[in-house]
Design a protein around this motif. Structure first.
Motif, PDB file in Angstrom:
ATOM      1  N   LEU A   1     -54.704  63.096   8.867  1.00  0.00           N
ATOM      2  CA  LEU A   1     -55.883  62.494   8.263  1.00  0.00           C
ATOM      3  C   LEU A   1     -55.463  61.127   7.739  1.00  0.00           C
ATOM      4  N   ASN A   2     -56.189  60.111   8.121  1.00  0.00           N
ATOM      5  CA  ASN A   2     -55.811  58.730   7.836  1.00  0.00           C
ATOM      6  C   ASN A   2     -56.302  58.304   6.454  1.00  0.00           C
ATOM      7  N   TYR A   3     -55.851  59.050   5.426  1.00  0.00           N
ATOM      8  CA  TYR A   3     -56.259  58.770   4.055  1.00  0.00           C
ATOM      9  C   TYR A   3     -55.041  58.797   3.152  1.00  0.00           C
ATOM     10  N   CYS A   4     -54.834  57.711   2.416  1.00  0.00           N
ATOM     11  CA  CYS A   4     -53.710  57.628   1.493  1.00  0.00           C
ATOM     12  C   CYS A   4     -53.828  58.721   0.432  1.00  0.00           C
ATOM     13  N   ARG A   5     -52.693  59.318   0.081  1.00  0.00           N
ATOM     14  CA  ARG A   5     -52.698  60.406  -0.892  1.00  0.00           C
ATOM     15  C   ARG A   5     -52.857  59.903  -2.326  1.00  0.00           C
ATOM     16  N   HIS A   6     -52.895  58.592  -2.528  1.00  0.00           N
ATOM     17  CA  HIS A   6     -53.077  58.046  -3.868  1.00  0.00           C
ATOM     18  C   HIS A   6     -54.555  57.961  -4.224  1.00  0.00           C
ATOM     19  N   ARG A   7     -55.284  57.072  -3.513  1.00  0.00           N
ATOM     20  CA  ARG A   7     -56.698  56.889  -3.837  1.00  0.00           C
ATOM     21  C   ARG A   7     -57.608  56.994  -2.622  1.00  0.00           C
ATOM     22  N   GLY A   8     -57.034  57.351  -1.465  1.00  0.00           N
ATOM     23  CA  GLY A   8     -57.867  57.696  -0.325  1.00  0.00           C
ATOM     24  C   GLY A   8     -58.201  56.595   0.647  1.00  0.00           C
ATOM     25  N   ALA A   9     -57.688  55.381   0.454  1.00  0.00           N
ATOM     26  CA  ALA A   9     -57.942  54.322   1.429  1.00  0.00           C
ATOM     27  C   ALA A   9     -57.188  54.627   2.724  1.00  0.00           C
ATOM     28  N   MET A  10     -57.460  53.866   3.786  1.00  0.00           N
ATOM     29  CA  MET A  10     -56.926  54.162   5.117  1.00  0.00           C
ATOM     30  C   MET A  10     -55.693  53.303   5.410  1.00  0.00           C
ATOM     31  N   PRO A  11     -54.525  53.909   5.528  1.00  0.00           N
ATOM     32  CA  PRO A  11     -53.299  53.139   5.767  1.00  0.00           C
ATOM     33  C   PRO A  11     -53.223  52.496   7.149  1.00  0.00           C
TER      34      PRO A  11
ATOM     35  N   GLY B   1     -51.442  50.528  18.229  1.00  0.00           N
ATOM     36  CA  GLY B   1     -50.310  49.642  18.449  1.00  0.00           C
ATOM     37  C   GLY B   1     -49.002  50.369  18.285  1.00  0.00           C
ATOM     38  N   ASN B   2     -47.998  49.655  17.805  1.00  0.00           N
ATOM     39  CA  ASN B   2     -46.681  50.225  17.570  1.00  0.00           C
ATOM     40  C   ASN B   2     -46.198  49.743  16.210  1.00  0.00           C
ATOM     41  N   SER B   3     -45.906  50.672  15.303  1.00  0.00           N
ATOM     42  CA  SER B   3     -45.503  50.310  13.959  1.00  0.00           C
ATOM     43  C   SER B   3     -44.672  51.436  13.358  1.00  0.00           C
ATOM     44  N   ARG B   4     -43.649  51.065  12.607  1.00  0.00           N
ATOM     45  CA  ARG B   4     -42.826  52.061  11.920  1.00  0.00           C
ATOM     46  C   ARG B   4     -43.400  52.420  10.557  1.00  0.00           C
ATOM     47  N   ARG B   5     -44.299  51.615  10.046  1.00  0.00           N
ATOM     48  CA  ARG B   5     -44.854  51.841   8.716  1.00  0.00           C
ATOM     49  C   ARG B   5     -46.358  51.623   8.714  1.00  0.00           C
ATOM     50  N   PHE B   6     -47.044  52.418   7.898  1.00  0.00           N
ATOM     51  CA  PHE B   6     -48.471  52.245   7.663  1.00  0.00           C
ATOM     52  C   PHE B   6     -48.639  52.007   6.164  1.00  0.00           C
ATOM     53  N   VAL B   7     -49.244  50.880   5.814  1.00  0.00           N
ATOM     54  CA  VAL B   7     -49.318  50.445   4.427  1.00  0.00           C
ATOM     55  C   VAL B   7     -50.759  50.511   3.949  1.00  0.00           C
ATOM     56  N   CYS B   8     -50.981  51.300   2.917  1.00  0.00           N
ATOM     57  CA  CYS B   8     -52.329  51.422   2.367  1.00  0.00           C
ATOM     58  C   CYS B   8     -52.774  50.063   1.829  1.00  0.00           C
TER      59      CYS B   8
END
Length: 395
Positions: free
Chosen positions: A105-115, A120-127
């Motif tokens: 689920l594409n929802y940050c565990r802090h406040r729910g925004a989408m990281p 594409g290709n990425s090692r990190r997803f940043v909220c």
């Protein structure tokens, strides 16, 4: 479904389907008939338009059944990802450093925004809200201002992962966290039929998404009969290259296969030709319960994913195409572009121009029921499967 007649030998291949399927199709064409159900079927209008039935469909079927979320070839490399919306949920599909696929689920565990967004290709997803960082395995790997979260266990706050499994060239998921995923039970004997296509070796090419004012179940039914071909597709390759109102039908539990013969199947009459491979003589179409159509041609496969969209008579459509052989150069990519343009035009500008009229009839009709013909055996199968799950009485 579009009957693509490939002329480039590099892009065609034999299939493991047996000659018997072609023989059955030729016999039907010669006899000017089709595989048929035992009787006509009466379907009450509320099967398509009742909001209470729509609620049950989502909660008891669509959120509990394994569904193919994306083809494996859409995320072929480690750290590839794609975000897509399914039943209103934002899903993040990744391939981690070890090559394993995940569905979060594409929802940050802090406040729910989408990281994550797009693909594409990425090692990190940043909220985008407070810059919490997640890796492609869903692990929470960085918290800015972490002094404010002393005592928190980061391992307990990774992205929520849905039950998922990668098989048969697709990443499958159940849309309810904490549920089990059991593809063997879901597919049964149909698994062998699906496996023989080797979709994992195909090359992902393109997709489009749109919504339509028609029932998602009614939209699926458009890919289960050839009765409409000369009327809806008369000016395109379907109507011109495919025998109308004729199909070879087989089912495996809740799933089915339909072979729509091309006109060229008649060339086999009295011919010494050994070209009896079904994929050269018919469009081979599968319904993978509950919401997926796989339309195979000599050069690739259309993936038509249909789901409800905010109401019983509105649906979302995700129409993808994969090539049997991944494009090796610009010329082959251009060839595939042209194929996808044709097939998408047939779906969007022919099927989904007509289907909203059906949606109007369902919403406003005052007749008691619809009548599904014996020649629409695949449609009848779809309706009987769902009606049995939903407790809807048929006539």
């Amino acid at each position: 479904m579009v009957s693509v007649m490939a002329t480039d030998p590099v892009t065609t291949a034999r299939t493991p389907l047996g000659r018997t399927l072609t023989e059955r199709g030729l016999a039907l064409v010669n006899d000017n008939t089709t595989d048929m159900a035992e009787s006509v079927l009466r379907v009450p209008l509320h099967y398509y338009r009742d909001p209470k039935i729509a609620e049950i469909e989502e909660s008891a079927i669509l959120r509990r059944t394994p569904m193919a979320v994306v083809p494996s070839s859409q995320i072929p490399h480690s750290h590839d990802y794609v975000v897509r919306s399914v039943l209103g949920d934002s899903l993040l599909v990744t391939r981690d450093a070890d090559g394993h696929a995940h569905v979060f689920l594409n929802y940050c565990r802090h406040r729910g925004a989408m990281p994550a967004c797009g693909s594409g290709n990425s090692r990190r997803f940043v909220c985008p809200y407070h810059a919490w960082n997640y890796d492609t395995a869903g692990k929470l790997v960085r918290i800015p201002g972490k002094a404010g979260f002393v005592g928190m266990d980061p391992d307990a706050y990774g992205l929520v992962e849905l039950p998922n499994e990668e098989r048969f060239g697709f990443v499958w998921a159940v849309l309810t966290a904490g549920e089990n995923i059991d593809l063997d039970t879901h597919l049964g004997d149909f698994a062998d039929e699906l496996d023989q296509w080797n979709y994992s070796a195909y090359g992902y090419h393109d997709h489009r998404e749109f919504e339509s004012a028609t029932s998602w179940k009614g939209a699926l039914e458009a890919f289960a009969e050839g009765y409409h071909f000369p009327f809806v597709h008369g000016q395109s390759v379907i109507g011109q290259n495919t025998v109308a109102n004729t199909h070879v039908y087989d089912e495996w539990g809740r799933h089915h296969r339909i072979g729509f013969p091309f006109n060229n199947i008649a060339d086999l009459n009295g011919s010494p030709s050994e070209d009896w491979d079904p994929i050269l003589r018919m469009g081979v179409i599968y319904w993978v319960y509950p919401n997926l159509i796989l339309a195979n041609s000599p050069v690739g496969v259309e993936i038509i994913d249909i789901l409800p969209a905010g109401g019983p008579t509105r649906c979302s459509v995700r129409h993808s195409w994969m090539a049997r052989y991944p494009a090796a150069d610009d010329a082959q990519r251009a060839f595939y572009d042209d194929i996808y343009r044709q097939v998408h035009s047939a779906v969007r500008d022919e099927d989904f121009v007509m289907l909203p009229q059906c949606g109007e009839g369902v919403r406003h009709g005052q007749h008691d029921h619809m009548l599904i013909g014996r020649n629409e055996i695949g449609v009848q199968h779809m309706i009987r499967v769902f009606a049995d799950e939903l407790g809807v009485a048929l006539g």
